[in-house]
Design a protein around this motif. Structure first.
Motif, PDB file in Angstrom:
ATOM      1  N   TRP A  41      37.994  32.348  36.018  1.00 45.89           N
ATOM      2  CA  TRP A  41      36.746  31.713  35.582  1.00 45.89           C
ATOM      3  C   TRP A  41      35.932  31.383  36.818  1.00 45.89           C
ATOM      4  N   THR A  42      34.680  31.773  36.812  1.00 44.59           N
ATOM      5  CA  THR A  42      33.834  31.480  37.965  1.00 44.59           C
ATOM      6  C   THR A  42      32.821  30.411  37.602  1.00 44.59           C
ATOM      7  N   GLU A  99      37.533  36.422  27.137  1.00 43.13           N
ATOM      8  CA  GLU A  99      36.478  37.231  27.730  1.00 43.13           C
ATOM      9  C   GLU A  99      37.019  37.858  29.005  1.00 43.13           C
ATOM     10  N   LEU A 100      36.977  39.153  29.052  1.00 44.47           N
ATOM     11  CA  LEU A 100      37.403  39.861  30.249  1.00 44.47           C
ATOM     12  C   LEU A 100      36.245  40.747  30.678  1.00 44.47           C
ATOM     13  N   ARG A 101      35.686  40.445  31.808  1.00 47.92           N
ATOM     14  CA  ARG A 101      34.594  41.246  32.345  1.00 47.92           C
ATOM     15  C   ARG A 101      35.125  41.912  33.604  1.00 47.92           C
ATOM     16  N   ASP A 102      35.450  43.191  33.483  1.00 47.53           N
ATOM     17  CA  ASP A 102      36.082  43.905  34.578  1.00 47.53           C
ATOM     18  C   ASP A 102      35.384  45.248  34.763  1.00 47.53           C
ATOM     19  N   VAL A 103      34.628  45.359  35.829  1.00 49.50           N
ATOM     20  CA  VAL A 103      33.900  46.593  36.116  1.00 49.50           C
ATOM     21  C   VAL A 103      34.865  47.761  36.295  1.00 49.50           C
ATOM     22  N   VAL A 106      35.736  49.050  32.921  1.00 46.57           N
ATOM     23  CA  VAL A 106      34.579  49.758  32.346  1.00 46.57           C
ATOM     24  C   VAL A 106      34.491  51.155  32.957  1.00 46.57           C
ATOM     25  N   ARG A 107      34.654  51.244  34.272  1.00 42.12           N
ATOM     26  CA  ARG A 107      34.590  52.554  34.920  1.00 42.12           C
ATOM     27  C   ARG A 107      35.729  53.456  34.460  1.00 42.12           C
TER      28      ARG A 107
END
Length: 183
Positions: A41-42, A99-103, A106-107
Motif C-alpha cells: 500500500w502506498t 487490489e493488485l496493480r502490477d504493470v 499487465v505486460r
C-alpha cells in the motif's frame, strides 16, 4: 463503538495506524511507510500532511510543536477518538476489496504479442523482480521485528505474507518456464 467522521479514507487510517506504532511526525510516517507497508500500500507525502490536518480538525490526533535542530516540527499523538476510529476501522465487517496493480502482470497478459524469446525475457524480469522484492522484505525483517516488539506480531505476519506472495510468483514463473521449454 466510536462513530467515524465522514468521509475517512484508507490513507487517513494508515496515518492513524502509523502514529499508533510510534511515528509521531509526518516525516516519520513517510519513513515508516517506506520500510513497511509500501510493498502493498502506498501513501505519498501529498496524502500524509493533508490527512494529518483533517485528523487533527476531527479530533483524531493532537499535535504539539517540538523543535529539532532549529527546525519547527509538529509531533502528533492519537487521541482517544483516534484510537477508537482506528479500532472501529480494523474490526469493520465489510468486504475488503483486493487490489493488485502490477504493470509486470499487465505486460505478461499481453506477452503473446511478443516473440517467444521476448516473452521469456519479460517473464524472467517479473521473476527477478519478485526475487529482489523478497531480498528487500528480508532486509526489513529486523525493523519489522522492532515495530512488533511489545506491540504484537502482525507486522511480522504481514511481512511473511509478502514474502510468500513473491515466492508464489517465482514458483509460477519457474513452472511456466519449464512447461514452455518442454513444448
Amino acid at each position: 463503538m466510536t462513530s467515524l467522521p465522514a468521509p475517512m479514507t484508507t490513507p487517513d487510517f494508515v496515518v492513524l495506524g502509523m502514529i499508533s506504532l510510534g511515528a509521531g511526525t509526518g516525516y516519520a510516517i513517510k519513513k515508516r511507510v517506506a520500510t513497511s507497508i509500501r510493498f502493498f500500500w502506498t501513501i505519498s507525502e501529498a496524502q500524509i500532511y493533508p490527512s494529518l490536518e483533517r485528523l487533527e480538525r476531527a479530533g483524531m490526533v493532537a499535535s504539539r510543536l517540538a523543535p529539532s535542530g532549529g527546525r519547527r516540527r509538529r509531533v502528533f499523538e492519537l487521541t482517544a477518538a483516534g484510537r477508537g476510529a482506528l479500532h472501529d476501522w480494523l474490526v469493520l465487517s465489510e468486504p475488503m476489496p483486493f487490489e493488485l496493480r502490477d504493470v509486470g502482470l499487465v505486460r505478461l497478459f499481453f506477452a503473446d504479442a511478443l516473440s517467444p524469446d521476448e516473452a521469456r525475457t519479460l517473464l524472467g524480469a517479473v521473476r527477478r523482480r519478485s526475487e529482489a522484492r523478497i531480498a528487500a522484505l528480508l532486509a526489513i525483517r529486523p525493523a519489522a521485528a522492532e515495530v512488533s516488539e511489545g506491540k504484537g506480531d502482525h507486522p511480522l505476519l504481514t511481512l511473511r505474507m509478502g514474502i510468500a506472495f513473491h515466492r508464489a510468483i517465482i514458483e509460477v514463473c519457474e513452472a511456466f518456464e519449464r512447461e514452455t521449454t518442454l513444448n
